[in-house]
Write an enzyme that holds these catalytic residues in place. Structure first.
Site, PDB file in Angstrom:
ATOM      1  N   ASP A 160       0.825  -1.198   0.000  1.00  0.00           N
ATOM      2  CA  ASP A 160       0.000   0.000   0.000  1.00  0.00           C
ATOM      3  C   ASP A 160       0.865   1.256   0.000  1.00  0.00           C
ATOM      4  O   ASP A 160       1.989   1.253   0.506  1.00  0.00           O
ATOM      5  CB  ASP A 160      -0.907  -0.007   1.241  1.00  0.00           C
ATOM      6  CG  ASP A 160      -2.043   0.986   1.134  1.00  0.00           C
ATOM      7  OD1 ASP A 160      -2.371   1.418   0.008  1.00  0.00           O
ATOM      8  OD2 ASP A 160      -2.607   1.346   2.180  1.00  0.00           O
ATOM      9  N   TRP A 191       2.924   7.865  -2.142  1.00  0.00           N
ATOM     10  CA  TRP A 191       4.365   8.084  -2.303  1.00  0.00           C
ATOM     11  C   TRP A 191       4.638   8.991  -3.504  1.00  0.00           C
ATOM     12  O   TRP A 191       5.475   9.901  -3.429  1.00  0.00           O
ATOM     13  CB  TRP A 191       5.063   6.743  -2.483  1.00  0.00           C
ATOM     14  CG  TRP A 191       6.563   6.827  -2.605  1.00  0.00           C
ATOM     15  CD1 TRP A 191       7.488   6.819  -1.597  1.00  0.00           C
ATOM     16  CD2 TRP A 191       7.310   6.927  -3.823  1.00  0.00           C
ATOM     17  NE1 TRP A 191       8.752   6.903  -2.106  1.00  0.00           N
ATOM     18  CE2 TRP A 191       8.681   6.971  -3.472  1.00  0.00           C
ATOM     19  CE3 TRP A 191       6.958   6.985  -5.169  1.00  0.00           C
ATOM     20  CZ2 TRP A 191       9.682   7.069  -4.418  1.00  0.00           C
ATOM     21  CZ3 TRP A 191       7.964   7.081  -6.120  1.00  0.00           C
ATOM     22  CH2 TRP A 191       9.310   7.122  -5.745  1.00  0.00           C
ATOM     23  N   SER A 244      -7.305  -5.852  -5.571  1.00  0.00           N
ATOM     24  CA  SER A 244      -8.408  -6.436  -4.804  1.00  0.00           C
ATOM     25  C   SER A 244      -9.718  -6.403  -5.581  1.00  0.00           C
ATOM     26  O   SER A 244      -9.851  -5.691  -6.589  1.00  0.00           O
ATOM     27  CB  SER A 244      -8.579  -5.678  -3.480  1.00  0.00           C
ATOM     28  OG  SER A 244      -9.159  -4.403  -3.716  1.00  0.00           O
ATOM     29  N   ASN A 293     -10.832  -2.976  -5.754  1.00  0.00           N
ATOM     30  CA  ASN A 293     -10.112  -2.068  -6.653  1.00  0.00           C
ATOM     31  C   ASN A 293     -10.795  -1.889  -8.006  1.00  0.00           C
ATOM     32  O   ASN A 293     -10.469  -0.951  -8.760  1.00  0.00           O
ATOM     33  CB  ASN A 293      -8.679  -2.567  -6.886  1.00  0.00           C
ATOM     34  CG  ASN A 293      -7.775  -2.376  -5.690  1.00  0.00           C
ATOM     35  OD1 ASN A 293      -6.780  -3.099  -5.530  1.00  0.00           O
ATOM     36  ND2 ASN A 293      -8.082  -1.421  -4.823  1.00  0.00           N
ATOM     37  N   ILE A 332      -6.434  -5.028   7.640  1.00  0.00           N
ATOM     38  CA  ILE A 332      -6.099  -6.212   6.842  1.00  0.00           C
ATOM     39  C   ILE A 332      -6.663  -6.112   5.425  1.00  0.00           C
ATOM     40  O   ILE A 332      -6.136  -6.707   4.490  1.00  0.00           O
ATOM     41  CB  ILE A 332      -6.604  -7.484   7.547  1.00  0.00           C
ATOM     42  CG1 ILE A 332      -5.898  -7.629   8.905  1.00  0.00           C
ATOM     43  CG2 ILE A 332      -6.350  -8.721   6.698  1.00  0.00           C
ATOM     44  CD1 ILE A 332      -6.399  -8.797   9.731  1.00  0.00           C
TER      45      ILE A 332
END
Length: 222
Positions: free
Chosen positions: A12, A17, A57, A60, A178
């Protein structure tokens, strides 16, 4: 000393970033792909036999279409560029998740990578794509029913995408959750959270976390 055989990583913070460094979000994912290679190297050096990476996921799919297409294109390129290195280092590639949801081109790339590396034995890299733990458990139960087997813990585990229990669940990226990842397999996993955004995660920090894990006493409820 606790033995680490299966490391699972939630990757993640790629977009955050990039924003923090004033660059395009997609560049964050490129740097994240380089971090994946560092973690694979650590696993080989530490004698870890299973590494599971949370790449995309079921949730997503709600992201913008352009971002999804970019991520899958990046995965295709990663597979193309990594196969020789996988074979050289005896790394097996496996994909887990609801792969029916992805397009045929990527499915063929995945199948090709799985076929080419199926006999590699040093490290198995499981990449979770279109994956959600709740969805995995439901699909496992349906497989058990379809096979006419009793619904019990052993049969459900045996029919999961990934039957191996996780020893260490590591979430990189400054979140403490999680996120529907390997819920069944992590029933007795040790959990570490790193505040580092994924593209900035280093081999040094990874090894430190692994060493901390080895010092933990795992009782499994005993």
């Amino acid at each position: 000393m606790s033995k680490l055989q299966h490391l699972a990583v939630v990757m993640d913070g790629n977009r955050r970033w990039a924003r923090k460094n004033g660059i395009l979000e997609k560049i964050g994912y490129l740097h994240g792909a380089k971090t994946v290679q560092k973690i694979i190297e650590v696993c080989i050096e530490e004698g870890i036999t299973n590494l599971t990476l949370f790449a995309f996921s079921t949730e997503n799919w709600q992201r913008p279409k352009e971002e999804i297409e970019y991520l899958f294109d990046l995965l295709e390129k990663y597979l193309d560029n990594s196969l020789d290195r996988f074979i050289k280092n005896q790394v097996r590639f496996r994909a887990i998740g609801n792969l029916e949801a992805i397009d045929d081109k990527l499915k063929k790339k995945i199948q090709n990578a799985q076929n080419i590396t199926k006999d590699c034995t040093k490290l198995c890299v499981n990449v979770a794509i279109s994956y959600g733990a709740k969805d995995e458990i439901v699909r496992s139960v349906l497989r058990v029913i379809d096979k006419g087997l009793p619904i019990n813990e052993k049969n459900i585990q045996d029919n999961l995408d990934l039957p191996q229990d996780v020893d260490l669940l590591l979430r990189v990226g400054n979140a403490k959750r999680i996120s529907n990842f390997l819920l069944w397999q992590c029933a007795y996993a040790e959990i570490f959270f790193s505040d580092t955004l994924f593209p900035g995660f280093t081999k040094r920090e990874c090894k430190k976390i692994i060493n901390d894990f080895k010092k933990r006493e795992r009782t499994f409820g005993k």
